[in-house]
Design a protein around this motif. Structure first.
Motif, PDB file in Angstrom:
ATOM      1  N   TRP A  16       0.848  -1.388   0.062  1.00 40.54           N
ATOM      2  CA  TRP A  16       0.245   0.227   0.345  1.00 40.54           C
ATOM      3  C   TRP A  16       0.964   1.525   0.154  1.00 40.54           C
ATOM      4  N   THR A  17       2.026   1.305   0.714  1.00 41.47           N
ATOM      5  CA  THR A  17       2.758   2.225   0.731  1.00 41.47           C
ATOM      6  C   THR A  17       3.899   2.669  -0.692  1.00 41.47           C
ATOM      7  N   THR A  18       3.648   1.502  -1.233  1.00 39.43           N
ATOM      8  CA  THR A  18       4.541   1.820  -2.851  1.00 39.43           C
ATOM      9  C   THR A  18       3.000   1.995  -3.749  1.00 39.43           C
ATOM     10  N   MET A  19       1.342   1.268  -3.729  1.00 37.71           N
ATOM     11  CA  MET A  19       1.023   2.513  -4.790  1.00 37.71           C
ATOM     12  C   MET A  19       1.216   3.308  -4.309  1.00 37.71           C
ATOM     13  N   SER A  20       0.636   4.375  -3.095  1.00 38.66           N
ATOM     14  CA  SER A  20       0.756   5.231  -2.843  1.00 38.66           C
ATOM     15  C   SER A  20       1.601   6.077  -3.572  1.00 38.66           C
ATOM     16  N   GLU A  21       3.047   6.369  -3.061  1.00 36.89           N
ATOM     17  CA  GLU A  21       4.005   6.630  -4.151  1.00 36.89           C
ATOM     18  C   GLU A  21       4.246   7.026  -5.344  1.00 36.89           C
ATOM     19  N   LEU A  22       3.643   6.133  -5.675  1.00 37.19           N
ATOM     20  CA  LEU A  22       3.462   5.637  -6.830  1.00 37.19           C
ATOM     21  C   LEU A  22       2.477   7.259  -7.803  1.00 37.19           C
ATOM     22  N   SER A  23       1.246   6.677  -7.016  1.00 35.28           N
ATOM     23  CA  SER A  23       0.348   7.428  -7.504  1.00 35.28           C
ATOM     24  C   SER A  23       0.016   8.595  -6.562  1.00 35.28           C
ATOM     25  N   GLU A  24       1.077   9.754  -6.355  1.00 32.14           N
ATOM     26  CA  GLU A  24       1.516  10.685  -6.267  1.00 32.14           C
ATOM     27  C   GLU A  24       1.891  11.502  -7.734  1.00 32.14           C
ATOM     28  N   THR A  25       2.127  11.090  -8.457  1.00 31.08           N
ATOM     29  CA  THR A  25       2.268  11.694 -10.339  1.00 31.08           C
ATOM     30  C   THR A  25       1.347  11.514 -10.829  1.00 31.08           C
ATOM     31  N   ASP A  26       1.067  11.604 -11.423  1.00 32.36           N
ATOM     32  CA  ASP A  26       0.130  11.936 -13.061  1.00 32.36           C
ATOM     33  C   ASP A  26       0.958  10.699 -14.064  1.00 32.36           C
ATOM     34  N   GLU A  27       2.200  10.803 -13.707  1.00 30.50           N
ATOM     35  CA  GLU A  27       2.790  10.394 -15.242  1.00 30.50           C
ATOM     36  C   GLU A  27       2.450   8.955 -15.090  1.00 30.50           C
ATOM     37  N   ALA A  28       2.522   7.551 -15.994  1.00 38.21           N
ATOM     38  CA  ALA A  28       2.718   6.267 -15.894  1.00 38.21           C
ATOM     39  C   ALA A  28       3.576   5.827 -15.295  1.00 38.21           C
ATOM     40  N   GLN A  29       4.010   4.900 -14.543  1.00 37.60           N
ATOM     41  CA  GLN A  29       4.854   3.902 -13.248  1.00 37.60           C
ATOM     42  C   GLN A  29       4.289   2.939 -13.831  1.00 37.60           C
ATOM     43  N   LYS A  30       5.422   1.373 -13.380  1.00 33.53           N
ATOM     44  CA  LYS A  30       5.934   0.275 -13.290  1.00 33.53           C
ATOM     45  C   LYS A  30       6.556  -0.168 -12.509  1.00 33.53           C
ATOM     46  N   VAL A  31       6.346  -0.863 -11.348  1.00 30.78           N
ATOM     47  CA  VAL A  31       7.382  -1.672 -10.754  1.00 30.78           C
ATOM     48  C   VAL A  31       7.374  -2.829 -10.319  1.00 30.78           C
ATOM     49  N   CYS A  32       8.355  -3.431 -10.245  1.00 29.91           N
ATOM     50  CA  CYS A  32       8.676  -5.258  -9.691  1.00 29.91           C
ATOM     51  C   CYS A  32       8.522  -4.928  -8.383  1.00 29.91           C
ATOM     52  N   ILE A  33       7.849  -5.189  -7.217  1.00 29.43           N
ATOM     53  CA  ILE A  33       8.553  -5.533  -5.806  1.00 29.43           C
ATOM     54  C   ILE A  33       8.669  -7.735  -6.002  1.00 29.43           C
ATOM     55  N   ILE A  34       9.431  -7.758  -5.276  1.00 28.43           N
ATOM     56  CA  ILE A  34      10.245  -8.882  -5.219  1.00 28.43           C
ATOM     57  C   ILE A  34       9.951  -9.051  -3.250  1.00 28.43           C
ATOM     58  N   LEU A  35       9.269 -10.185  -3.603  1.00 24.80           N
ATOM     59  CA  LEU A  35       8.588 -10.659  -2.383  1.00 24.80           C
ATOM     60  C   LEU A  35       8.759 -12.104  -1.789  1.00 24.80           C
ATOM     61  N   GLU A  36       9.850 -12.588  -1.677  1.00 30.59           N
ATOM     62  CA  GLU A  36      10.364 -13.603  -1.283  1.00 30.59           C
ATOM     63  C   GLU A  36       9.988 -14.561   0.305  1.00 30.59           C
ATOM     64  N   ASP A  37       9.917 -13.917   1.482  1.00 32.35           N
ATOM     65  CA  ASP A  37       9.671 -14.393   2.013  1.00 32.35           C
ATOM     66  C   ASP A  37       8.110 -14.594   2.501  1.00 32.35           C
ATOM     67  N   ILE A  38       7.072 -14.105   0.875  1.00 29.20           N
ATOM     68  CA  ILE A  38       5.779 -14.453   1.575  1.00 29.20           C
ATOM     69  C   ILE A  38       4.733 -15.565   0.536  1.00 29.20           C
ATOM     70  N   PRO A  39       4.650 -16.327   0.930  1.00 35.07           N
ATOM     71  CA  PRO A  39       3.884 -17.425   0.303  1.00 35.07           C
ATOM     72  C   PRO A  39       3.319 -16.724  -0.963  1.00 35.07           C
ATOM     73  N   MET A  40       2.941 -17.873  -1.728  1.00 38.89           N
ATOM     74  CA  MET A  40       2.141 -17.453  -2.770  1.00 38.89           C
ATOM     75  C   MET A  40       1.400 -17.058  -2.928  1.00 38.89           C
ATOM     76  N   ASP A  41       1.012 -18.320  -2.271  1.00 43.74           N
ATOM     77  CA  ASP A  41      -0.832 -17.621  -1.814  1.00 43.74           C
ATOM     78  C   ASP A  41      -1.320 -16.850  -1.170  1.00 43.74           C
ATOM     79  N   ALA A  42      -0.737 -15.996  -0.579  1.00 41.16           N
ATOM     80  CA  ALA A  42      -0.757 -14.288   0.044  1.00 41.16           C
ATOM     81  C   ALA A  42      -0.237 -13.680  -1.091  1.00 41.16           C
ATOM     82  N   LEU A  43       0.162 -13.560  -2.509  1.00 43.50           N
ATOM     83  CA  LEU A  43       0.627 -12.937  -2.932  1.00 43.50           C
ATOM     84  C   LEU A  43      -0.707 -13.063  -3.797  1.00 43.50           C
ATOM     85  N   LYS A  44      -0.603 -14.263  -4.394  1.00 42.17           N
ATOM     86  CA  LYS A  44      -2.577 -14.085  -5.186  1.00 42.17           C
ATOM     87  C   LYS A  44      -3.464 -14.181  -4.429  1.00 42.17           C
ATOM     88  N   ALA A  45      -3.634 -13.734  -3.171  1.00 42.60           N
ATOM     89  CA  ALA A  45      -5.022 -13.578  -2.516  1.00 42.60           C
ATOM     90  C   ALA A  45      -5.030 -11.254  -2.437  1.00 42.60           C
TER      91      ALA A  45
END
Length: 151
Positions: free
Chosen positions: A81-110
């Motif tokens: 949510w913090t990353t989404m907040s930071e990205l939404s502060e500008t009007d330009e299109a942006q893309k990031v990839c956030i890698i969460l190795e220690d989080i189960p895939m089911d939680a990411l899918k959820a």
């Protein structure tokens, strides 16, 4: 944010994701008897190679790769949510990839599914229209422990 995120410079080639053990693998061209996505049926080596290739492609496209050392789902939620907040502060299109190795895939899918479902709640989106500007998806339909956030 610097304590939560570290920009991964040149780490895609050295990055070895820890993947959960899989049941008996099928050929990537063979469909699963359970009807699951073909990506979930890839063996660990193929999934790791595909994940690394996708991360390298993002590096070539100058998409920031953010590593998050979250080990708990509530910490993951705060980071996303913090990353989404930071990205939404500008009007330009942006893309990031956030890698969460220690989080189960089911939680990411959820999280990705729940965010998509959240956008269908018109009453909520009417009061928070900036949610429509943000998209969240699994990298490669879940090939590795990463989410793509786009505005």
């Amino acid at each position: 944010l610097s304590s939560i995120f570290a920009i991964l410079l040149g780490a895609a080639s050295a990055f070895q994701p820890r993947l959960a053990p899989r049941h008996q693998p099928l050929s990537p061209l063979q469909s699963s008897p359970s009807g699951e996505d073909v990506v979930s049926e890839l063996d660990d080596d193929r999934r790791a190679n595909l994940f690394q290739t996708m991360l390298r492609d993002f590096q070539i496209e100058n998409v920031p790769l953010l590593g998050c050392d979250a080990r708990e789902v509530h910490t993951m939620n705060a980071a996303l949510w913090t990353t989404m907040s930071e990205l939404s502060e500008t009007d330009e299109a942006q893309k990031v990839c956030i890698i969460l190795e220690d989080i189960p895939m089911d939680a990411l899918k959820a999280f990705a599914t729940d965010y998509s479902n959240l956008l269908t709640q018109l009453r909520l989106v009417d009061h928070l229209p900036e949610l429509r500007r943000i998209g969240v998806s699994l990298l490669g339909k879940g090939v590795g422990p990463a989410l793509i956030i786009e505005t």
